[in-house]
Design a protein around this motif. Structure first.
Motif, mmCIF file in Angstrom:
data_model
loop_
_atom_site.group_PDB
_atom_site.id
_atom_site.type_symbol
_atom_site.label_atom_id
_atom_site.label_comp_id
_atom_site.label_asym_id
_atom_site.label_seq_id
_atom_site.Cartn_x
_atom_site.Cartn_y
_atom_site.Cartn_z
ATOM 1 N N ASP A 107 25.564 -15.020 -26.072
ATOM 2 C CA ASP A 107 26.550 -15.764 -26.849
ATOM 3 C C ASP A 107 26.728 -15.200 -28.258
ATOM 4 O OD1 ASP A 107 27.040 -17.473 -24.733
ATOM 5 O OD2 ASP A 107 25.699 -19.048 -25.457
ATOM 6 N N ALA A 108 25.634 -14.805 -28.881
ATOM 7 C CA ALA A 108 25.722 -14.274 -30.245
ATOM 8 C C ALA A 108 26.503 -12.965 -30.263
ATOM 9 C CB ALA A 108 24.325 -14.068 -30.820
ATOM 10 N N LEU A 109 26.254 -12.108 -29.277
ATOM 11 C CA LEU A 109 26.979 -10.846 -29.174
ATOM 12 C C LEU A 109 28.466 -11.104 -28.959
ATOM 13 C CD1 LEU A 109 27.170 -7.771 -28.907
ATOM 14 C CD2 LEU A 109 26.415 -7.999 -26.528
ATOM 15 N N ALA A 110 28.791 -12.036 -28.083
ATOM 16 C CA ALA A 110 30.185 -12.378 -27.824
ATOM 17 C C ALA A 110 30.871 -12.875 -29.090
ATOM 18 C CB ALA A 110 30.278 -13.428 -26.717
ATOM 19 N N ALA A 111 30.190 -13.737 -29.844
ATOM 20 C CA ALA A 111 30.766 -14.288 -31.068
ATOM 21 C C ALA A 111 30.996 -13.195 -32.111
ATOM 22 C CB ALA A 111 29.856 -15.371 -31.634
ATOM 23 N N ASP A 112 30.045 -12.262 -32.221
ATOM 24 C CA ASP A 112 30.192 -11.151 -33.176
ATOM 25 C C ASP A 112 31.394 -10.282 -32.811
ATOM 26 O OD1 ASP A 112 28.014 -11.956 -34.658
ATOM 27 O OD2 ASP A 112 26.617 -10.531 -33.744
ATOM 28 N N LEU A 113 31.568 -9.986 -31.542
ATOM 29 C CA LEU A 113 32.687 -9.160 -31.107
ATOM 30 C C LEU A 113 34.012 -9.876 -31.313
ATOM 31 C CD1 LEU A 113 31.094 -7.649 -27.883
ATOM 32 C CD2 LEU A 113 31.803 -6.348 -29.908
ATOM 33 N N GLN A 114 34.034 -11.160 -31.021
ATOM 34 C CA GLN A 114 35.263 -11.939 -31.209
ATOM 35 C C GLN A 114 35.666 -11.947 -32.684
ATOM 36 O OE1 GLN A 114 36.142 -14.521 -28.323
ATOM 37 N NE2 GLN A 114 38.188 -14.298 -29.169
ATOM 38 N N ARG A 115 34.706 -12.186 -33.569
ATOM 39 C CA ARG A 115 35.011 -12.189 -35.005
ATOM 40 C C ARG A 115 35.480 -10.818 -35.467
ATOM 41 N NH1 ARG A 115 30.518 -15.761 -35.396
ATOM 42 N NH2 ARG A 115 29.118 -13.978 -35.604
ATOM 43 N N ALA A 116 34.837 -9.778 -34.959
ATOM 44 C CA ALA A 116 35.224 -8.418 -35.341
ATOM 45 C C ALA A 116 36.659 -8.127 -34.926
ATOM 46 C CB ALA A 116 34.272 -7.404 -34.716
ATOM 47 N N GLY A 117 37.020 -8.542 -33.726
ATOM 48 C CA GLY A 117 38.391 -8.332 -33.255
ATOM 49 C C GLY A 117 39.402 -9.078 -34.100
ATOM 50 N N ASP A 118 39.079 -10.306 -34.467
ATOM 51 C CA ASP A 118 39.983 -11.087 -35.320
ATOM 52 C C ASP A 118 40.170 -10.404 -36.672
ATOM 53 O OD1 ASP A 118 40.171 -12.956 -33.293
ATOM 54 O OD2 ASP A 118 38.767 -14.375 -34.209
ATOM 55 N N LEU A 122 38.145 -2.876 -33.455
ATOM 56 C CA LEU A 122 37.179 -3.934 -33.132
ATOM 57 C C LEU A 122 35.754 -3.404 -33.192
ATOM 58 C CD1 LEU A 122 37.440 -6.371 -30.087
ATOM 59 C CD2 LEU A 122 35.324 -5.216 -30.636
ATOM 60 N N LEU A 123 35.520 -2.258 -32.557
ATOM 61 C CA LEU A 123 34.168 -1.698 -32.494
ATOM 62 C C LEU A 123 33.647 -1.320 -33.882
ATOM 63 C CD1 LEU A 123 34.608 0.563 -29.328
ATOM 64 C CD2 LEU A 123 33.352 -1.603 -29.462
ATOM 65 N N VAL A 124 34.510 -0.744 -34.705
ATOM 66 C CA VAL A 124 34.095 -0.371 -36.058
ATOM 67 C C VAL A 124 33.715 -1.610 -36.857
ATOM 68 C CG1 VAL A 124 34.911 0.578 -38.256
ATOM 69 C CG2 VAL A 124 35.400 1.782 -36.112
ATOM 70 N N GLN A 125 34.549 -2.640 -36.775
ATOM 71 C CA GLN A 125 34.264 -3.868 -37.510
ATOM 72 C C GLN A 125 32.970 -4.515 -37.009
ATOM 73 O OE1 GLN A 125 36.652 -4.379 -39.920
ATOM 74 N NE2 GLN A 125 35.244 -5.833 -40.852
ATOM 75 N N TYR A 126 32.754 -4.470 -35.692
ATOM 76 C CA TYR A 126 31.515 -5.026 -35.134
ATOM 77 C C TYR A 126 30.289 -4.277 -35.643
ATOM 78 C CZ TYR A 126 27.663 -5.528 -31.866
ATOM 79 O OH TYR A 126 26.407 -5.689 -31.330
ATOM 80 N N ALA A 135 27.685 -6.654 -23.371
ATOM 81 C CA ALA A 135 29.075 -7.113 -23.367
ATOM 82 C C ALA A 135 29.950 -6.044 -22.725
ATOM 83 C CB ALA A 135 29.564 -7.409 -24.778
ATOM 84 N N HIS A 136 31.024 -6.508 -22.138
ATOM 85 C CA HIS A 136 31.980 -5.630 -21.451
ATOM 86 C C HIS A 136 33.369 -5.938 -21.972
ATOM 87 C CE1 HIS A 136 34.581 -4.051 -18.322
ATOM 88 N NE2 HIS A 136 34.849 -5.248 -17.850
ATOM 89 N N LEU A 137 34.072 -4.903 -22.423
ATOM 90 C CA LEU A 137 35.451 -5.038 -22.878
ATOM 91 C C LEU A 137 36.370 -4.389 -21.856
ATOM 92 C CD1 LEU A 137 35.011 -4.221 -26.671
ATOM 93 C CD2 LEU A 137 35.724 -6.423 -25.720
ATOM 94 N N ASP A 138 37.183 -5.200 -21.180
ATOM 95 C CA ASP A 138 38.170 -4.687 -20.235
ATOM 96 C C ASP A 138 39.465 -4.466 -21.010
ATOM 97 O OD1 ASP A 138 40.016 -4.186 -18.186
ATOM 98 O OD2 ASP A 138 38.968 -5.507 -16.778
ATOM 99 N N ILE A 139 39.806 -3.192 -21.230
ATOM 100 C CA ILE A 139 40.952 -2.839 -22.074
ATOM 101 C C ILE A 139 42.129 -2.318 -21.256
ATOM 102 C CG2 ILE A 139 39.513 -2.374 -24.091
ATOM 103 C CD1 ILE A 139 39.811 0.645 -23.461
#
Length: 497
Positions: free
Chosen positions: A382-393, A470-474, A446-450
């Motif tokens: 969950d923490a990883l998912a939240a970090d990636l979501q915030r980074a994408g935003d 997203l990845l850079v921000q994460y 985590a898996h990103l389906d792009i």
């Protein structure tokens, strides 16, 4: 393209000696006595410009403005999202106008998100693919000044991040756009080595013999239908102590996907050159790391091969053995991305990673679910998912978390192996992620389906460079969480292009 950030208001922007000025104006803007502000006020009073999102007003040789071209660009409420749309529209309108030197003046209250948006939108709108054209014309813009009311430390940091990400996105787009007879697995390996040599990374490129010794039977099975030899690329960036566990990025590198024996329809099959955009995003992220030098360790893994049909190609009904020892019945050879990723996910265990993120143009089902707006995000943590979501935003590179309920994995059961490589049509993006999850149980994953976001079709056909932003921000967020000292860039020779 060179970017710079300067303290620059409308009066200073009007006096700049450049080819064009873009004034980004929010609704309700209040101008001063300078020529640019007076022009904007007069246009508003006349009803020709109101600062609404997406609205442009162009002027040529405006009185008191040194630049021959002036564009007023409406940014609505002045948020990063609106600034991004405004700058992208304005820069697009200046293409083919001979503009080499551009000044973009942001609203007086522009924050970090607006600065990031301006850099990203400028880079995106000015990109032109020329690598395989006999007359490489169109890349005009050379220097861009982003003007803000006052350059603060926070704005400078946001600008530097955006500039680094823009360089990474450009590399990812360039690699994704190359034709498949050029962007072969071998070429990906060469690009990785070039990147490593130019920027002080470690790089190892393994061929078929080395991959066979590792026992990557699933990866090798996909590659055997092509005359192009597979490559397994390992990139390492060390910005923290060697004892610090790395973040591992795994990028799908199918440089052309015909579907194999389960061959795809002919229509738009040319777009399957974009099936290596996950790999391109890993290369692009490392290009950004070269500029930003965050204080953490990062490993990039890229399994690269083609998926083609011939007498040796993988067949429906074949059973292959993965590097981790699990057996897989191949029911559809067009579900090959998961077959190469699963061995890379097993290989990632040796780094004892703090987190693993794989990036793949994996399923058409994800395109149906989310379209081209958000990438699909699946995560065991969950923490990883939240970090990636915030980074994408934060990076305007959006994703959306999808479920991983155990029941979705039931469809992968088979009588003839430990698992099948596909389930039924329902929830196809989820069942693909459930397949990968079986190989990622020893670390946060985590898996990103792009598949819907990595490229555009139609008249705008081309790679987008997502999700490099997203990845850079994460990764930068992980650096801040770690609290380590910033890494110093090693001395290196200038990169050859």
């Amino acid at each position: 393209m060179d970017f710079e950030l300067k303290t620059l208001g409308p009066a200073e922007a009007a006096a700049q000696k450049c080819d064009a000025v873009v004034a980004v104006l929010a609704e309700g803007f209040k101008g001063g006595g300078d020529p640019l502000s007076r022009l904007a006020d007069e246009a508003r009073k006349a009803g020709d410009f109101e600062g609404k999102p997406g609205k442009l007003l162009q002027a040529y040789r405006a009185a008191g403005v040194a630049a021959p071209r002036l564009v007023l660009a409406g940014a609505g409420d002045g948020s990063g999202k609106r600034v991004q749309a405004a700058v992208q529209a304005a820069v697009s309108s200046l293409r083919s106008k001979g503009v080499k030197r551009l000044v973009i003046c942001l609203p007086a209250d522009a924050g970090e998100d607006a600065v990031r948006a301006a850099v990203q939108a400028t880079a995106e709108a000015s990109y032109v693919y020329v690598a395989t054209k006999s007359k490489p014309e169109g890349r005009e813009l050379q220097r861009v000044t982003i003007g803000v009311a006052q350059v603060s430390n926070d704005l400078r940091a946001a600008f530097d991040t955006a500039r680094g990400a823009a360089n990474g996105i450009e590399l990812a787009r360039e690699m994704g756009n190359l034709p498949p007879n050029i962007a072969t697995p071998t070429r990906l390996g060469e690009e990785a080595k070039k990147l490593a040599k130019a920027h002080g990374f470690q790089c190892e490129v393994l061929g078929p013999k080395e991959v066979e010794k590792l026992g990557m039977g699933s990866f090798m099975a996909v590659a055997r239908g092509s005359e192009q030899p597979l490559r397994f690329i390992v990139l390492r960036y060390q910005g923290a102590a060697s004892s610090e566990p790395p973040v591992v990025l795994v990028g799908k590198g199918i440089t052309f996907d015909s579907g194999g024996i389960s061959i795809k329809p002919a229509g738009e099959m040319d777009e399957m050159k974009f099936d290596m955009c996950g790999a391109a995003s890993v290369l692009g992220t490392f290009r950004a790391l070269a500029d930003l030098r965050p204080s953490l360790n990062v490993v990039g893994l890229i399994p690269a091969c083609e998926n083609l049909p011939d007498g040796r190609a993988l067949k429906p009904g074949d059973v292959v053995t993965s590097m981790g020892g699990q057996t897989i019945e191949v029911l559809n050879t067009d579900a090959e991305g998961r077959l190469i990723l699963c061995d890379a996910l097993t290989y990632a265990e040796r780094f004892k990673p703090r987190a693993v993120v794989d990036i793949a143009t994996l399923t058409g089902a994800c395109v149906i679910a989310l379209g081209a707006v958000r990438s699909g995000l699946f995560a065991s943590d969950d923490a990883l998912a939240a970090d990636l979501q915030r980074a994408g935003d934060s990076a305007f590179d959006l994703c959306w978390r999808m479920p991983l309920d155990d029941e979705y994995g039931e469809g992968l059961k088979t009588n003839f192996a430990d698992m099948a490589n596909v389930a039924g049509r329902p929830g196809g993006a989820i069942t693909a992620a459930k397949f990968l999850q079986r190989f990622a149980g020893k670390y946060p994953w985590a898996h990103l389906d792009i598949a819907g976001t990595a490229w555009k079709g139609g008249a705008a056909k081309g790679a987008t460079g997502r999700p490099v932003g997203l990845l850079v921000q994460y990764l930068l967020s992980q650096q801040r969480q770690g609290g380590a000292k910033a890494a110093k860039a090693p001395k290196r020779k200038a990169a050859a292009r």
